[in-house]
Design a protein around this motif. Sequence first.
Motif, PDB file in Angstrom:
ATOM      1  N   PHE A 296      88.915  51.956   9.272  1.00 24.60           N
ATOM      2  CA  PHE A 296      89.973  53.062   9.080  1.00 24.60           C
ATOM      3  C   PHE A 296      90.071  53.182   7.571  1.00 24.60           C
ATOM      4  O   PHE A 296      90.748  54.115   7.081  1.00 24.60           O
ATOM      5  CB  PHE A 296      91.198  52.526   9.839  1.00 24.60           C
ATOM      6  CG  PHE A 296      91.054  52.361  11.004  1.00 24.60           C
ATOM      7  CD1 PHE A 296      91.120  53.220  12.191  1.00 24.60           C
ATOM      8  CD2 PHE A 296      91.053  51.100  11.554  1.00 24.60           C
ATOM      9  CE1 PHE A 296      90.967  53.126  13.346  1.00 24.60           C
ATOM     10  CE2 PHE A 296      91.051  50.889  13.001  1.00 24.60           C
ATOM     11  CZ  PHE A 296      90.833  51.753  13.837  1.00 24.60           C
ATOM     12  N   LYS A 297      89.448  52.607   6.653  1.00 27.34           N
ATOM     13  CA  LYS A 297      89.029  52.672   5.281  1.00 27.34           C
ATOM     14  C   LYS A 297      87.910  52.663   4.822  1.00 27.34           C
ATOM     15  O   LYS A 297      86.949  52.610   5.501  1.00 27.34           O
ATOM     16  CB  LYS A 297      89.950  51.439   4.552  1.00 27.34           C
ATOM     17  CG  LYS A 297      91.307  51.328   4.921  1.00 27.34           C
ATOM     18  CD  LYS A 297      92.312  51.932   4.231  1.00 27.34           C
ATOM     19  CE  LYS A 297      93.638  51.756   4.440  1.00 27.34           C
ATOM     20  NZ  LYS A 297      94.771  52.678   3.923  1.00 27.34           N
ATOM     21  N   PRO A 298      87.795  53.750   3.657  1.00 25.04           N
ATOM     22  CA  PRO A 298      86.273  53.762   3.007  1.00 25.04           C
ATOM     23  C   PRO A 298      85.644  52.438   2.829  1.00 25.04           C
ATOM     24  O   PRO A 298      86.048  51.563   2.416  1.00 25.04           O
ATOM     25  CB  PRO A 298      86.669  54.598   1.763  1.00 25.04           C
ATOM     26  CG  PRO A 298      87.893  55.097   1.780  1.00 25.04           C
ATOM     27  CD  PRO A 298      88.979  54.146   2.906  1.00 25.04           C
ATOM     28  N   MET A 299      84.336  52.400   3.590  1.00 23.35           N
ATOM     29  CA  MET A 299      83.764  51.148   3.222  1.00 23.35           C
ATOM     30  C   MET A 299      82.507  51.323   2.619  1.00 23.35           C
ATOM     31  O   MET A 299      81.654  52.208   2.598  1.00 23.35           O
ATOM     32  CB  MET A 299      83.098  50.936   4.995  1.00 23.35           C
ATOM     33  CG  MET A 299      82.348  49.902   5.002  1.00 23.35           C
ATOM     34  SD  MET A 299      81.896  49.286   6.697  1.00 23.35           S
ATOM     35  CE  MET A 299      80.648  48.111   6.577  1.00 23.35           C
ATOM     36  N   PRO A 300      82.185  50.714   1.549  1.00 25.27           N
ATOM     37  CA  PRO A 300      81.004  50.427   0.593  1.00 25.27           C
ATOM     38  C   PRO A 300      79.699  50.328   1.315  1.00 25.27           C
ATOM     39  O   PRO A 300      79.650  49.803   2.341  1.00 25.27           O
ATOM     40  CB  PRO A 300      81.353  49.602  -0.216  1.00 25.27           C
ATOM     41  CG  PRO A 300      82.631  48.995  -0.165  1.00 25.27           C
ATOM     42  CD  PRO A 300      83.137  49.357   1.041  1.00 25.27           C
ATOM     43  N   LEU A 301      78.957  51.376   0.848  1.00 26.05           N
ATOM     44  CA  LEU A 301      77.599  51.437   1.623  1.00 26.05           C
ATOM     45  C   LEU A 301      76.849  49.929   1.216  1.00 26.05           C
ATOM     46  O   LEU A 301      76.108  49.410   1.870  1.00 26.05           O
ATOM     47  CB  LEU A 301      76.678  52.523   1.018  1.00 26.05           C
ATOM     48  CG  LEU A 301      75.158  52.367   1.480  1.00 26.05           C
ATOM     49  CD1 LEU A 301      75.328  52.571   2.885  1.00 26.05           C
ATOM     50  CD2 LEU A 301      74.430  53.860   0.973  1.00 26.05           C
ATOM     51  N   LEU A 302      77.121  49.458  -0.139  1.00 28.02           N
ATOM     52  CA  LEU A 302      76.682  48.134  -0.555  1.00 28.02           C
ATOM     53  C   LEU A 302      77.705  47.645  -1.316  1.00 28.02           C
ATOM     54  O   LEU A 302      78.482  48.020  -2.231  1.00 28.02           O
ATOM     55  CB  LEU A 302      75.424  48.589  -1.570  1.00 28.02           C
ATOM     56  CG  LEU A 302      74.160  49.008  -1.272  1.00 28.02           C
ATOM     57  CD1 LEU A 302      73.331  49.038  -2.538  1.00 28.02           C
ATOM     58  CD2 LEU A 302      73.476  48.249  -0.253  1.00 28.02           C
ATOM     59  N   PHE A 303      78.163  46.320  -0.639  1.00 25.68           N
ATOM     60  CA  PHE A 303      79.330  45.476  -1.276  1.00 25.68           C
ATOM     61  C   PHE A 303      79.167  44.809  -2.685  1.00 25.68           C
ATOM     62  O   PHE A 303      80.145  44.827  -3.408  1.00 25.68           O
ATOM     63  CB  PHE A 303      79.765  44.541  -0.148  1.00 25.68           C
ATOM     64  CG  PHE A 303      80.386  44.918   1.166  1.00 25.68           C
ATOM     65  CD1 PHE A 303      81.710  45.298   0.832  1.00 25.68           C
ATOM     66  CD2 PHE A 303      79.567  45.502   2.261  1.00 25.68           C
ATOM     67  CE1 PHE A 303      82.373  45.751   2.191  1.00 25.68           C
ATOM     68  CE2 PHE A 303      80.384  45.726   3.076  1.00 25.68           C
ATOM     69  CZ  PHE A 303      81.803  46.067   3.288  1.00 25.68           C
TER      70      PHE A 303
END
Length: 542
Positions: A296-303
């Motif tokens: 439900f929140k913006p998730m990084p493509l690479l952490f």
Amino acid sequence: MHWINWLVVVAYLAWVVGDGIRRSRGATNLEGYFLAGRSLPWWAVGLSVMATQLSAITLIGTTGQGATDGLRFVQFYFGLPIAMVILGVTIVPFLMNARVYTAYEYLERRFNPATRSLTSFLFLLSRGMSCGTIIAAPAVVFTAVLGIPLWMSIGLIGIPTVLYTVIGGVGAVTWADVKQMFVIVAAVAAMLVVIVVQLPLPLDDALRLAGATGRLTTFDFSFNLTNTYTFWSGIIGGTFLMLSYFGADQSQVQRYLAAKSVDEARSSLLMSAYWKIQLQAMILLLGVGIFLFYVFKPMPLLFNPVQDRAARAAAPGAFAALDARYAAVTDERRQAADSRDAAAFAAADRAVNAVRTEALATAQDALGQPTRDVNYIIPRFVIDYLPVGLAGLFLAAILAAAMSSIAAELNSLATATTVDFYQRWVNPAATDPQSLRVGKLSTMFWGLFACIVATQAATLGSLIEVVNRFGSFFYGSILGVFLLAMIPRARGVGAFVGLLAGMSVVAAVAFGAPQVSFLWHNVIGAGTVVVVGLVLSLRPAR
């Protein structure tokens, strides 16, 4: 990072280090420095034993494992209660009554000096590498938070910890562990509350979605040597691993050797047997919670923010296309979650994972270095979303856990080096001041060795897996020697040759059949040592 978070970190570290130095003042002789005068209460030893495992590796690697793979990892610990009960009635009274400093001293009394030295050497090698992995865990956090090179983060953590360990003894380390346990549990519980409060769905609906992706699967009863996380690998392979870790690894043996009595040593192990699985499950659930949070929140493509920036600079076109696809599939997953459609959510999650896997491969090709970023999931979450103060508490927990665990490992490495090699082979008539000086120099050497290992460990994937892979390569064979020690007919030549055979077979399996899960290396190593050792022991002398 907000200055309040840094204030929390600095205040906690000052408290732990200051109290550790205060408690180290009584460690002026060998027994006081290495075994705290054999005076520690069972509950402190028990918390210290658990704290060693609930280290920075657990907070970073296990939460990342929970976010990507779910609860299956908890099966790894199913053999722990069995192992603790077995140790309580076998090895613990043996070693406590022998009044030894290291577990390997007993092997010389039972077999011969060669078996003792070889077993101790293998411990030093395995634990030195594992200590490097423990240093790598908080280094990953500092790299993500401060944007500095990994080697610099390793130095910032490793150097002060080595100095602190040189000053203190096992008593100071143990009491630091007690504090660490309470801080870690408090930080994990607080983070779980923050995640649950911010989820836009009722908790039961959110868990149903996680279950649709397989992340709540706890039991896998399939019997497959290539699968690490099954019920049978945990019960069989895990039991052998835990028997070796708690029964033949000096870093753990040294803890209960510092207890007041055999009964108190047993109680300390049973404490871990009772609580460890629940604590591990809670930390894995935190990882599952982070997975749901990012739905439900913006998730990084690479952490990993450092590699993310570098990869985008190296391949801007490829990542622009990946970003567009990633935005589409994460939006699709969010819509499926809002509609509570479990099947659609599971399909969308697979699509998200596919794009992330492609992005990691693209970054690896562009940068020419490994890009598995499971160890960066929770640091990125902490930096981006935790409230001021709580982020500082979590970072304090990571640093304190790391420093305490590293100190314990280095202290055990120094003990084995001093007692099993310096006192045994170099200077048998060494005085306490001479032995203490060698112990402190040994601490510095192993600290440097661990820092070198740490530079590589951070790139090998989930750190909780890496540390157990290192251990499993050696632990089964070491355990086999102690099993032979409890068989009256076993002889020294059988134990020594059996140990060499066990390590050779494990190496052949590890490198020749890499598909066999590392947990089974413990069973293979122990079984080989016992069989070869008994066969040679039963041969008539010439």
